[in-house]
Scaffold this active site. Structure first.
Site, PDB file in Angstrom:
ATOM      1  N   ASP A 152       0.883  -1.162   0.000  1.00  0.00           N
ATOM      2  CA  ASP A 152       0.000   0.000   0.000  1.00  0.00           C
ATOM      3  C   ASP A 152       0.926   1.219   0.000  1.00  0.00           C
ATOM      4  O   ASP A 152       1.980   1.195   0.603  1.00  0.00           O
ATOM      5  CB  ASP A 152      -0.864  -0.187   1.249  1.00  0.00           C
ATOM      6  N   ASP A 154      -8.339  -6.476   1.736  1.00  0.00           N
ATOM      7  CA  ASP A 154      -7.407  -6.501   2.867  1.00  0.00           C
ATOM      8  C   ASP A 154      -8.048  -5.748   4.009  1.00  0.00           C
ATOM      9  O   ASP A 154      -8.887  -4.873   3.781  1.00  0.00           O
ATOM     10  CB  ASP A 154      -6.073  -5.821   2.509  1.00  0.00           C
ATOM     11  N   GLY A 174      -0.499   6.326   1.246  1.00  0.00           N
ATOM     12  CA  GLY A 174      -1.472   7.423   1.137  1.00  0.00           C
ATOM     13  C   GLY A 174      -2.459   7.433   2.292  1.00  0.00           C
ATOM     14  O   GLY A 174      -2.780   8.472   2.856  1.00  0.00           O
TER      15      GLY A 174
END
Length: 379
Positions: free
Chosen positions: A95, A274, A98
Site C-alpha cells: 500500500d 485486505d 497514502g
C-alpha cells in the site's frame, strides 16, 4: 519475467461474483482473495510459518509508510527486498502510504508536489511524492505496487472531493511515468495498480473509474471507502465502480472489512480485499466464526471445552478449546493473541475459499444470502 496475468475462471449468474486466477512471479493467487496485513513486514502476532500452514495465505500486504520509516530502504535493499528480509516466498502487495498520510491529518501538509508529514516515531519530517513512493516500493520489492493517492475523509464537501480526486489523478500520471522509466528490482516484475477516489459522489467515482480504466494497468483498486460511511453507501459506490472498471482486470477494494462486507462486495464484482480487522479484533478477544461473532472474554466460555470453530475446514481452530483460549486471554498470555489472530485469519481465508467454490458451482448468491445473517450473529 512477465507482468501479472488475470484469468477469469467462473461467474455466479445470480450476482456479479467471479472467480479468477492472478499469476505473479511469486506464484498464483486464487480470487476472490483476502490479504492479511503485514504492516511492518510482520502480520501482528502471527509467524510466516503460520501464515503459510495454518492461515493458507496466498498474498500479504506490506505498508510503504511504515517500512520506509523502519527498517528503512537501506536495510531492505541490502536484504534483497521484503520477501528475502521476512522469509516470505509468495506474492506481496504494498500500500502506497497514502492512507497512513491521510490518518496523520494533524501532522501533514498536502501540496501539488506531494505530502509533507511528521514521523509518528520521532517527529522527523519527510516528503512523499508520487516519484519517491514508486522508488520506495521498488526497493521494498512488492509484486503489486499501489499508486500514491489522497484519501479524502468522510464526509467530504463536493468541492474538496473533486479537488482531491483531480490531485490523485495528476499524481497517478506521475506514478506511471516513474514506473515506466525505472527498472524492476530483484529480478521479478513489479506491477502498478491505480486507485479510484471520488469520496461518496457517484459522478466523481464514475469519472475516476474512467480516468483509471484508460491507463490500462494490470489491475485497479477502489480506495476511500470503509472510512466511516454507512455500509449501504459503500455497497452502492462499490457496485458503481465495478460497473465502470474493466472486467478483464482484478478489482481490489482497499481496507474492507467485516466477513459480511467481504461477501457482499464479492457479489458486486470485487476480487481482492485486505483489512486489519481479523488480527486487531483477535488481539481484543473478538473472534469471527462460521456461527457468528464471539467475545472470548465472556464468562459463558469459561467451561466450554468445544473447539473454537468446528464449522470450518481448518485444523488450527480445532487444536484449542474456547475455555483454553479464554484462559489465555484472561491471563494476558501472548499465546492467546496468536491463537485468536491466526484463527480469525484462517476463518477469513476459509470464507473466501468457500465463496470461490460456490461461484464455481453456481450457487454463490443463495449461499451468501443464507450465511450473512449467521456471520452477524452475536454468540
Amino acid at each position: 519475467m512477465s507482468a501479472i496475468q488475470f484469468k477469469l475462471e467462473g461467474y455466479d449468474t445470480a450476482s456479479k461474483a467471479r472467480a479468477g486466477l492472478l499469476t505473479t512471479d511469486h506464484g498464483e493467487i486464487q480470487t476472490p482473495i483476502f490479504m492479511p496485513v503485514g504492516t511492518v513486514g510482520s502480520v501482528k502476532a502471527v509467524s510466516q510459518q503460520q501464515l503459510r500452514e495454518e492461515v493458507n495465505a496466498q498474498v500479504i500486504l506490506g505498508n510503504t509508510y511504515h517500512l520506509y520509516l523502519r527498517p528503512g530502504q537501506e536495510v531492505l535493499e541490502a536484504a534483497g527486498g521484503l520477501h528475502q528480509f521476512m522469509g516470505w516466498n509468495k506474492p506481496i502487495l504494498t500500500d502506497s502510504g497514502g492512507y497512513q498520510v491521510f490518518s496523520l491529518a494533524g501532522n501533514r501538509k498536502l501540496t501539488e508536489e506531494g505530502a509533507l508529514f511528521q514521523s509518528h516515531i520521532d517527529g522527523s519530517k519527510h516528503l512523499f511524492t508520487p516519484e519517491n513512493v514508486m522508488d520506495i516500493q521498488r526497493v521494498i520489492g512488492a509484486d503489486i505496487i499501489m499508486a500514491f493517492d489522497e484519501c479524502p475523509p468522510y464526509p467530504s464537501e463536493y468541492t474538496y472531493a473533486k479537488k482531491s480526486m483531480d490531485l490523485t489523478h495528476r499524481w497517478l500520471d506521475r506514478c506511471i511515468r516513474r514506473i515506466s522509466e525505472t527498472p524492476d528490482k530483484y529480478g521479478y516484475t513489479q506491477n502498478l495498480f491505480p486507485i479510484v477516489q471520488g469520496s461518496t459522489y457517484a459522478d466523481l467515482r464514475k469519472a475516476s473509474c474512467e480516468f483509471i480504466a484508460d491507463k490500462g494497468a494490470a489491475g485497479n483498486a477502489i480506495g476511500g471507502l470503509s472510512v466511516g460511511e454507512p455500509e449501504e453507501m459503500m455497497y452502492e459506490l462499490t457496485a458503481l465502480c465495478c460497473e465502470n472498471l474493466p472486467a478483464s482486470k482484478p478489482r481490489y477494494l482497499m481496507g474492507v472489512g467485516t466477513p459480511w462486507n467481504i461477501l457482499e462486495n464479492i457479489s458486486l464484482g470485487v476480487d481482492m480485499f485486505d483489512c486489519v480487522m481479523p488480527t486487531r479484533n483477535g488481539r481484543n478477544a473478538m473472534l469471527f466464526t462460521s456461527k457468528g461473532i464471539m467475545n472470548i472474554d465472556n464468562k459463558k466460555w469459561e467451561k466450554d471445552f468445544s473447539p473454537i470453530d468446528n464449522g470450518i475446514d481448518c485444523g488450527f481452530s480445532n487444536y484449542y478449546t474456547k475455555a483454553y483460549l479464554r484462559h489465555l486471554v484472561k491471563a494476558k498470555e501472548i499465546l492467546g493473541l496468536t491463537i485468536a489472530s491466526v484463527h480469525n485469519l484462517a476463518f477469513y481465508l476459509w470464507l473466501v475459499k468457500e465463496a470461490r467454490a460456490h461461484i464455481l458451482t453456481g450457487d454463490f448468491n443463495s449461499w451468501k444470502n443464507e450465511l450473512v445473517p449467521v456471520l452477524k450473529t452475536r454468540l
